[in-house]
Motif scaffolding. Structure first.
Motif, PDB file in Angstrom:
ATOM      1  N   ARG A  61       0.819  -1.208   0.000  1.00 15.77           N
ATOM      2  CA  ARG A  61       0.000   0.000   0.000  1.00 15.77           C
ATOM      3  C   ARG A  61       0.855   1.261   0.000  1.00 15.77           C
ATOM      4  O   ARG A  61       0.467   2.280  -0.583  1.00 15.77           O
ATOM      5  N   GLU A  62       2.007   1.193   0.642  1.00 12.24           N
ATOM      6  CA  GLU A  62       2.827   2.396   0.763  1.00 12.24           C
ATOM      7  C   GLU A  62       3.433   2.853  -0.565  1.00 12.24           C
ATOM      8  O   GLU A  62       3.757   4.029  -0.736  1.00 12.24           O
ATOM      9  N   SER A  63       3.546   1.926  -1.528  1.00 16.25           N
ATOM     10  CA  SER A  63       4.154   2.293  -2.812  1.00 16.25           C
ATOM     11  C   SER A  63       3.201   2.108  -4.004  1.00 16.25           C
ATOM     12  O   SER A  63       3.621   2.220  -5.150  1.00 16.25           O
ATOM     13  N   THR A  64       1.923   1.821  -3.733  1.00 10.74           N
ATOM     14  CA  THR A  64       0.953   1.574  -4.808  1.00 10.74           C
ATOM     15  C   THR A  64      -0.264   2.466  -4.632  1.00 10.74           C
ATOM     16  O   THR A  64      -0.861   2.494  -3.543  1.00 10.74           O
ATOM     17  N   LEU A  66      -4.118   3.338  -5.065  1.00 11.87           N
ATOM     18  CA  LEU A  66      -5.313   2.504  -5.123  1.00 11.87           C
ATOM     19  C   LEU A  66      -5.845   2.432  -6.552  1.00 11.87           C
ATOM     20  O   LEU A  66      -6.244   1.361  -7.028  1.00 11.87           O
ATOM     21  N   PHE A  67      -5.815   3.552  -7.261  1.00  6.69           N
ATOM     22  CA  PHE A  67      -6.377   3.576  -8.604  1.00  6.69           C
ATOM     23  C   PHE A  67      -5.570   2.691  -9.559  1.00  6.69           C
ATOM     24  O   PHE A  67      -6.146   1.955 -10.371  1.00  6.69           O
ATOM     25  N   SER A  68      -4.237   2.720  -9.482  1.00  6.85           N
ATOM     26  CA  SER A  68      -3.423   1.893 -10.377  1.00  6.85           C
ATOM     27  C   SER A  68      -3.634   0.410 -10.070  1.00  6.85           C
ATOM     28  O   SER A  68      -3.658  -0.429 -10.976  1.00  6.85           O
ATOM     29  N   PHE A  69      -3.794   0.077  -8.791  1.00  9.56           N
ATOM     30  CA  PHE A  69      -4.087  -1.304  -8.401  1.00  9.56           C
ATOM     31  C   PHE A  69      -5.428  -1.762  -8.984  1.00  9.56           C
ATOM     32  O   PHE A  69      -5.532  -2.826  -9.603  1.00  9.56           O
ATOM     33  N   LEU A  70      -6.461  -0.947  -8.798  1.00  3.28           N
ATOM     34  CA  LEU A  70      -7.792  -1.303  -9.287  1.00  3.28           C
ATOM     35  C   LEU A  70      -7.848  -1.318 -10.802  1.00  3.28           C
ATOM     36  O   LEU A  70      -8.611  -2.086 -11.398  1.00  3.28           O
ATOM     37  N   ARG A  71      -7.032  -0.494 -11.441  1.00  2.94           N
ATOM     38  CA  ARG A  71      -6.996  -0.473 -12.905  1.00  2.94           C
ATOM     39  C   ARG A  71      -6.462  -1.803 -13.436  1.00  2.94           C
ATOM     40  O   ARG A  71      -7.022  -2.378 -14.365  1.00  2.94           O
TER      41      ARG A  71
END
Length: 380
Positions: A61-64, A66-71
């Motif tokens: 979470r500290e380097s990601t 949320l939007f790029s993960f969900l994308r």
């Protein structure tokens, strides 16, 4: 922006509202590490209630964002419907330290594991893989997406003989036409048009030249903005195919000071005519009526000497490579065009015999090592 790219953005906003927290150990038994990179890690897991094997992809979470993960999750879940694309499984959650989603598990490793150094894989195996990757890339391109990270480590095996492969890792995917800073990096997979950004602040090397004066160094660091185009995937497919056939790369990096690449460029220009700078740097959305096939046919008349690293290939294979590895991005062949080069011989007979002998030696060495290990375990 295509309908698919608009829908993907909407899906990400909706998923963000319903993302739940969950304890991984409560629902999954983690078996082993499948892969690790700058994004995070992938673990082989089994669902405790259903016994279903799957791959869990962990993003810190500290380097990601949320939007790029969900994308990446929604792209894999809803748009990777081609059989040679890795799909998410509809399981997405977070923990205090990670964002996680589940995807199809490839239990036989990746393409990098089966390419024998300086030997490669068998030609029919290579053509099988290329055929599937052409389909996977064409599917993404038809939806308006560009993969941008095609390499052996991102091609996963569904069986030990490469009869079925899946392209994965969609963290670098962008919509066609997206404006991004160009990045040059020292790799055979980097496109030649990216060299204009060599040494800028986004590139992986070139900023440590102590002899540069301050002003020149500051100029080198200016960003170069470009539009994302499918031709990037075509280039990577060409380099990947070469690696599969030979177990090596055609050049260390795609740069104007790389001798091996210059030899290729010289051969290409002799076969296809001198490079027109207007072709290379034209606006990516400008239509061009030149036909890549016409260029190949024109080059055959003069029969220029083949670049040394391509001398082991047949005329058919050389045409395949010159289509995908065209230094002019606007004239670079598409993955679907590459399908027309499949089916015939790609490696000349003399080289085919040599590679087969090397492959047999490698197999015998592997069998001998395996036998010794078994003997050792028996002694203990």
């Amino acid at each position: 922006m295509t309908a698919a790219t608009k829908l993907l953005d909407e899906m990400c906003h909706l998923t963000a509202q319903s993302l739940t927290q969950m304890d991984t150990s409560e629902h999954f038994k983690l078996i082993k590490l499948l892969g690790e990179g700058s994004y995070g890690k992938v673990m082989l897991a089994v669902h405790k209630k259903r016994g279903t094997p799957m791959a869990l992809k962990f993003f810190p979470r500290e380097s990601t964002s949320l939007f790029s993960f969900l994308r990446e999750y929604n792209l894999s879940l809803s748009f990777c419907t081609h059989p040679s694309l890795t799909r998410a499984l509809g399981i997405v959650y977070s923990t205090p330290s990670h964002y996680i989603f589940a995807q199809q598990a490839s239990l036989f490793g990746d393409l990098y594991d089966v390419i024998i150094p300086e030997v490669g894989v068998e030609e029919n195996c290579c053509q099988r893989v290329v055929s599937q990757l052409c389909g996977a890339l064409s599917h993404l391109h038809s939806l308006g997406f560009v993969h941008r990270d095609l390499k052996p480590e991102n091609v996963f095996l569904c069986d030990s003989a490469c009869r079925w492969v899946k392209l994965g890792d969609f963290g670098m995917v962008k919509a066609k036409g997206t404006r991004i800073p160009e990045v040059w990096y020292s790799s055979p997979y980097c496109t030649p048009e990216a060299e204009m950004a060599r040494g800028n602040e986004d590139s992986w090397s070139g900023n440590n030249d102590d002899n540069c004066c301050f002003n020149h160094d500051r100029e080198k660091k200016k960003r170069v903005w470009v539009f994302v185009e499918p031709s990037t995937d075509s280039w990577a497919l060409g380099v990947l195919t070469y690696a599969m056939l030979t177990g090596s790369h055609p050049w260390a990096e795609t740069a104007s000071d790389c001798h091996a690449y210059l030899k290729y460029q010289e051969w290409f220009d002799q076969a296809n005519g001198p490079k027109d700078e207007l072709d290379v740097w034209m606006d990516p959305h400008t239509e061009n009526t030149k036909d890549v096939t016409d260029l190949h046919e024109a080059g055959q008349k003069g029969c220029p000497p083949v670049a040394p690293q391509f001398a082991c290939f047949t005329e058919l294979a050389c045409s395949f490579f010159q289509s995908l590895l065209n230094p002019r991005p606007q004239l670079r062949g598409r993955p679907e065009d590459a399908l027309s080069y499949l089916g015939g011989d790609w490696i000349i007979e003399k080289e085919r015999v040599r590679l087969e002998e090397e492959r047999n030696k490698s197999s015998r060495k592997g069998a001998f090592r395996c036998m010794k290990e078994m003997e050792g375990r028996g002694e203990r």
